[in-house]
Motif scaffolding. Structure first.
Motif, PDB file in Angstrom:
ATOM      1  N   HIS A   1       0.829  -1.212   0.000  1.00 42.02           N
ATOM      2  CA  HIS A   1       0.000   0.000   0.000  1.00 42.02           C
ATOM      3  C   HIS A   1       0.865   1.264   0.000  1.00 42.02           C
ATOM      4  N   GLU A   2       1.948   1.242   0.789  1.00 43.29           N
ATOM      5  CA  GLU A   2       2.831   2.411   0.845  1.00 43.29           C
ATOM      6  C   GLU A   2       3.426   2.731  -0.522  1.00 43.29           C
ATOM      7  N   LEU A   3       3.639   1.699  -1.329  1.00 44.94           N
ATOM      8  CA  LEU A   3       4.241   1.900  -2.651  1.00 44.94           C
ATOM      9  C   LEU A   3       3.198   1.989  -3.759  1.00 44.94           C
ATOM     10  N   GLY A   4       1.934   2.177  -3.359  1.00 43.80           N
ATOM     11  CA  GLY A   4       0.896   2.525  -4.331  1.00 43.80           C
ATOM     12  C   GLY A   4       0.159   1.385  -4.974  1.00 43.80           C
ATOM     13  N   LEU A   5       0.337   0.151  -4.494  1.00 42.94           N
ATOM     14  CA  LEU A   5      -0.382  -0.973  -5.089  1.00 42.94           C
ATOM     15  C   LEU A   5      -1.817  -1.021  -4.566  1.00 42.94           C
ATOM     16  N   ASP A   6      -2.728  -1.466  -5.416  1.00 40.82           N
ATOM     17  CA  ASP A   6      -4.122  -1.548  -4.991  1.00 40.82           C
ATOM     18  C   ASP A   6      -4.386  -2.876  -4.286  1.00 40.82           C
ATOM     19  N   TYR A   7      -5.520  -2.943  -3.614  1.00 39.62           N
ATOM     20  CA  TYR A   7      -5.883  -4.114  -2.810  1.00 39.62           C
ATOM     21  C   TYR A   7      -5.912  -5.385  -3.642  1.00 39.62           C
ATOM     22  N   GLU A   8      -6.483  -5.331  -4.843  1.00 44.00           N
ATOM     23  CA  GLU A   8      -6.624  -6.531  -5.668  1.00 44.00           C
ATOM     24  C   GLU A   8      -5.255  -7.098  -6.049  1.00 44.00           C
ATOM     25  N   THR A   9      -4.310  -6.217  -6.389  1.00 40.04           N
ATOM     26  CA  THR A   9      -2.969  -6.667  -6.755  1.00 40.04           C
ATOM     27  C   THR A   9      -2.274  -7.314  -5.559  1.00 40.04           C
ATOM     28  N   ILE A  10      -2.353  -6.667  -4.402  1.00 34.10           N
ATOM     29  CA  ILE A  10      -1.723  -7.207  -3.200  1.00 34.10           C
ATOM     30  C   ILE A  10      -2.342  -8.544  -2.822  1.00 34.10           C
ATOM     31  N   GLN A  11      -3.660  -8.616  -2.868  1.00 30.58           N
ATOM     32  CA  GLN A  11      -4.371  -9.840  -2.507  1.00 30.58           C
ATOM     33  C   GLN A  11      -3.949 -10.994  -3.417  1.00 30.58           C
ATOM     34  N   ARG A  12      -3.895 -10.741  -4.706  1.00 31.08           N
ATOM     35  CA  ARG A  12      -3.507 -11.780  -5.661  1.00 31.08           C
ATOM     36  C   ARG A  12      -2.067 -12.229  -5.423  1.00 31.08           C
ATOM     37  N   ASN A  13      -1.167 -11.274  -5.191  1.00 32.48           N
ATOM     38  CA  ASN A  13       0.251 -11.616  -5.049  1.00 32.48           C
ATOM     39  C   ASN A  13       0.562 -12.330  -3.738  1.00 32.48           C
ATOM     40  N   ILE A  14      -0.081 -11.924  -2.648  1.00 33.85           N
ATOM     41  CA  ILE A  14       0.190 -12.578  -1.363  1.00 33.85           C
ATOM     42  C   ILE A  14      -0.355 -14.002  -1.376  1.00 33.85           C
ATOM     43  N   ASN A  15      -1.378 -14.228  -2.180  1.00 33.62           N
ATOM     44  CA  ASN A  15      -1.957 -15.566  -2.280  1.00 33.62           C
ATOM     45  C   ASN A  15      -1.036 -16.533  -3.023  1.00 33.62           C
ATOM     46  N   ASN A  16      -0.051 -15.978  -3.755  1.00 37.74           N
ATOM     47  CA  ASN A  16       0.873 -16.810  -4.534  1.00 37.74           C
ATOM     48  C   ASN A  16       2.294 -16.788  -3.968  1.00 37.74           C
ATOM     49  N   VAL A  17       2.434 -16.414  -2.690  1.00 38.97           N
ATOM     50  CA  VAL A  17       3.755 -16.275  -2.097  1.00 38.97           C
ATOM     51  C   VAL A  17       4.497 -17.611  -2.073  1.00 38.97           C
ATOM     52  N   GLN A  18       5.797 -17.532  -2.318  1.00 43.66           N
ATOM     53  CA  GLN A  18       6.684 -18.688  -2.227  1.00 43.66           C
ATOM     54  C   GLN A  18       7.769 -18.380  -1.212  1.00 43.66           C
ATOM     55  N   LEU A  19       7.885 -19.232  -0.188  1.00 43.76           N
ATOM     56  CA  LEU A  19       8.860 -18.979   0.866  1.00 43.76           C
ATOM     57  C   LEU A  19      10.162 -19.732   0.616  1.00 43.76           C
ATOM     58  N   THR A  20      11.252 -19.172   1.154  1.00 43.11           N
ATOM     59  CA  THR A  20      12.521 -19.877   1.191  1.00 43.11           C
ATOM     60  C   THR A  20      12.346 -21.174   1.963  1.00 43.11           C
ATOM     61  N   GLY A  21      13.098 -22.211   1.603  1.00 44.74           N
ATOM     62  CA  GLY A  21      12.907 -23.546   2.163  1.00 44.74           C
ATOM     63  C   GLY A  21      13.023 -23.644   3.672  1.00 44.74           C
ATOM     64  N   MET A  22      12.362 -24.651   4.220  1.00 44.55           N
ATOM     65  CA  MET A  22      12.395 -24.995   5.646  1.00 44.55           C
ATOM     66  C   MET A  22      11.753 -23.934   6.524  1.00 44.55           C
ATOM     67  N   ARG A  23      10.841 -23.135   5.957  1.00 42.32           N
ATOM     68  CA  ARG A  23      10.020 -22.222   6.744  1.00 42.32           C
ATOM     69  C   ARG A  23       8.563 -22.656   6.566  1.00 42.32           C
ATOM     70  N   MET A  24       8.030 -23.365   7.540  1.00 44.17           N
ATOM     71  CA  MET A  24       6.665 -23.870   7.465  1.00 44.17           C
ATOM     72  C   MET A  24       6.408 -24.558   6.113  1.00 44.17           C
ATOM     73  N   GLU A  25       7.402 -25.299   5.663  1.00 44.82           N
ATOM     74  CA  GLU A  25       7.346 -25.986   4.370  1.00 44.82           C
ATOM     75  C   GLU A  25       6.494 -27.251   4.527  1.00 44.82           C
ATOM     76  N   ARG A  26       5.418 -27.322   3.775  1.00 43.97           N
ATOM     77  CA  ARG A  26       4.428 -28.384   3.957  1.00 43.97           C
ATOM     78  C   ARG A  26       4.617 -29.498   2.932  1.00 43.97           C
ATOM     79  N   HIS A  27       4.686 -30.732   3.415  1.00 42.50           N
ATOM     80  CA  HIS A  27       4.792 -31.903   2.556  1.00 42.50           C
ATOM     81  C   HIS A  27       3.684 -32.888   2.929  1.00 42.50           C
ATOM     82  N   VAL A  28       3.090 -33.522   1.936  1.00 42.36           N
ATOM     83  CA  VAL A  28       2.117 -34.582   2.187  1.00 42.36           C
ATOM     84  C   VAL A  28       2.658 -35.855   1.556  1.00 42.36           C
ATOM     85  N   THR A  29       2.861 -36.890   2.362  1.00 43.26           N
ATOM     86  CA  THR A  29       3.453 -38.130   1.875  1.00 43.26           C
ATOM     87  C   THR A  29       2.413 -38.968   1.120  1.00 43.26           C
ATOM     88  N   ASP A  30       2.894 -40.017   0.479  1.00 42.53           N
ATOM     89  CA  ASP A  30       2.003 -40.892  -0.284  1.00 42.53           C
ATOM     90  C   ASP A  30       0.947 -41.563   0.596  1.00 42.53           C
TER      91      ASP A  30
END
Length: 451
Positions: free
Chosen positions: A296-325
């Motif tokens: 918001h401080e850098l002028g992005l609108d709510y829809e853009t922020i909402q879409r981008n945060i929903n697609n966040v990718q974290l660096t490994g081993m931070r709440m990294e979720r795996h589902v086994t077979d």
């Protein structure tokens, strides 16, 4: 990456260069003589065991465009090529980074905190990357050497530089902040990391607050508004916009959980904006809110922020979720740990369905408070619905000593192999397993055996 002439460097920092070399161009910087590429600037350091000046001649022979060299060092007779004479190579590296950052002139976002620095950095990048050219700190390049090297990797058209700032003692973040001069400064939270060096959480809050020392006039300071230890330091920040983030109703941005699921969290900000975060943990809601505030401080609108945060990718081993077979969910949060982040991880596991299995190892660098803090982690397990508690290490035994009374099954191990074998033999479909410990424990070795 940096691509400038030696004349530029001569104009930017205190140094001496033979006039015949001033038109020489350098492309990139390295402190590792084995990583030399054509026209790179080599920066030797004088370490406890090895003096990097020994490798200057070879670096130049291998194609380095130039090398720093400390005055007072005897010059190697085999050296042939451009030398940049400086008083101290580390100081010169920092001066060069500061000058180059002003040359590129991106918006600078400085991020520090006891927990969540890397996660918050990743979230900020995710929010901004579709609208700006963004470059962030890679790995843990967040100290007095890593931060300048990160800056010198910026391309000339970089618009946003996200710089993570770490520390182990006082005045370290002050140095990084004065190099970076952030437009936006962030403190994610105050935990217990480096307690043995700083003495108390009050000391940690003071050290983290040094990030505001270099904050540009009229800049923005975003911080954990639920942390009372930050209040006296916030009050000292002048000529800046203050944005507090947290659960308490007196924050500028008030976060409210709407739904905590097995694969993420839904939350509102100020009862107006709704977000879906595909990452586990209520604590990550506050990290996401920081990224949202910056958007918001850098002028992005709510829809853009909402879409981008929903697609966040974290660096490994931070709440990294795996589902086994066989339908076992494993959450790998093994990159690092503190008592605060362990409690947050326990809360995250508590909100999941199925049998809940908690694997915890030592939280390091806590000094004389270590036993008490590990016992407090154990006490936090009460009423969290944890089925099995497995601990590994020395002080983690205090977690199981206290927490064992609140679970159906508890065991402590001094061997990761034994822990892994025990865990594998007890898993059943739909179990939820959360694994967390300080970096030195390397608990990802357990994770890799069960996913």
């Amino acid at each position: 990456m940096i691509e400038v002439s030696l004349k530029d460097i001569q104009n930017w920092i205190p140094c001496e260069i033979d006039d015949q070399y001033l038109d020489q161009t350098i492309k990139g910087v390295t402190i590792d003589s084995r990583a030399i590429k054509e026209d790179m600037l080599f920066i030797p350091f004088k370490g406890e065991n090895v003096d990097g000046h020994r490798f200057v001649a070879q670096a130049l022979q291998d194609g380095a465009g130039a090398s720093f060299y400390e005055k007072g060092h005897d010059i190697d007779a085999n050296i042939s090529g451009p030398i940049i004479w400086v008083e101290d190579t580390l100081t010169a590296l920092q001066q060069l980074a500061k000058a180059y950052l002003k040359h590129v002139n991106p918006k600078v976002i400085g991020v520090t905190g006891s927990n969540g620095k890397t996660t918050t950095k990743d979230m900020i990048e995710s929010v901004l990357h579709t609208e700006f050219k963004v470059k962030k700190t890679q790995g843990n390049y967040n100290n007095e050497i890593g931060l300048p090297l990160t800056i010198l990797e910026l391309d000339k058209d970089t618009e946003i530089s996200i710089l993570e700032m770490g520390m182990s003692g006082f005045h370290e973040i002050e140095l990084l902040s004065t190099i970076a001069e952030p437009d936006i400064a962030v403190i994610t939270n105050i935990g217990e990391s480096h307690m043995q060096d700083l003495g108390s959480r009050e000391g940690i809050a003071k050290a983290k607050s040094e990030i505001t020392i270099g904050l540009k006039e009229g800049g923005t300071f975003i911080y954990d508004g639920d942390e009372p230890l930050l209040v006296p330091h916030v009050e000292k920040v002048k000529n800046a916009k203050l944005i507090s983030i947290g659960l308490n109703s007196d924050n500028v941005l008030v976060c409210e959980v709407k739904n905590s699921k097995n694969d993420g969290i839904a939350f509102d900000i100020n009862g107006e904006e709704h977000y879906e975060l595909p990452i586990l943990g209520i604590h990550n809601m506050k990290n996401a809110a920081i990224a949202i505030a910056i958007g918001h401080e850098l002028g992005l609108d709510y829809e853009t922020i909402q879409r981008n945060i929903n697609n966040v990718q974290l660096t490994g081993m931070r709440m990294e979720r795996h589902v086994t077979d066989n339908d076992i969910t494993v959450i790998n949060d093994a990159y690092n740990a503190s008592p605060t982040s362990m409690k947050a991880a326990i809360d995250t596991l508590s909100n999941m369905d199925g049998r809940k299995i908690l694997v915890l190892a030592d939280s390091l660098e806590l000094g004389e408070n270590s036993q008490r803090m590990h016992e407090e982690v154990g006490a936090h397990i009460e009423d969290k619905g944890i089925h099995t508690l497995l601990t590994y290490g020395t002080d983690a035994k205090f977690i199981s000593d206290v927490g064992g009374q609140f679970v159906e099954n508890v065991a402590h191990f001094s061997s990761k192999d034994e822990l892994t074998a025990y865990l594998k033999s007890h898993l059943v479909p739909q179990d939820k397993v959360l694994v967390k410990g300080s970096r030195g424990n390397k608990l990802e070795e357990v994770v890799n055996q069960i996913i």
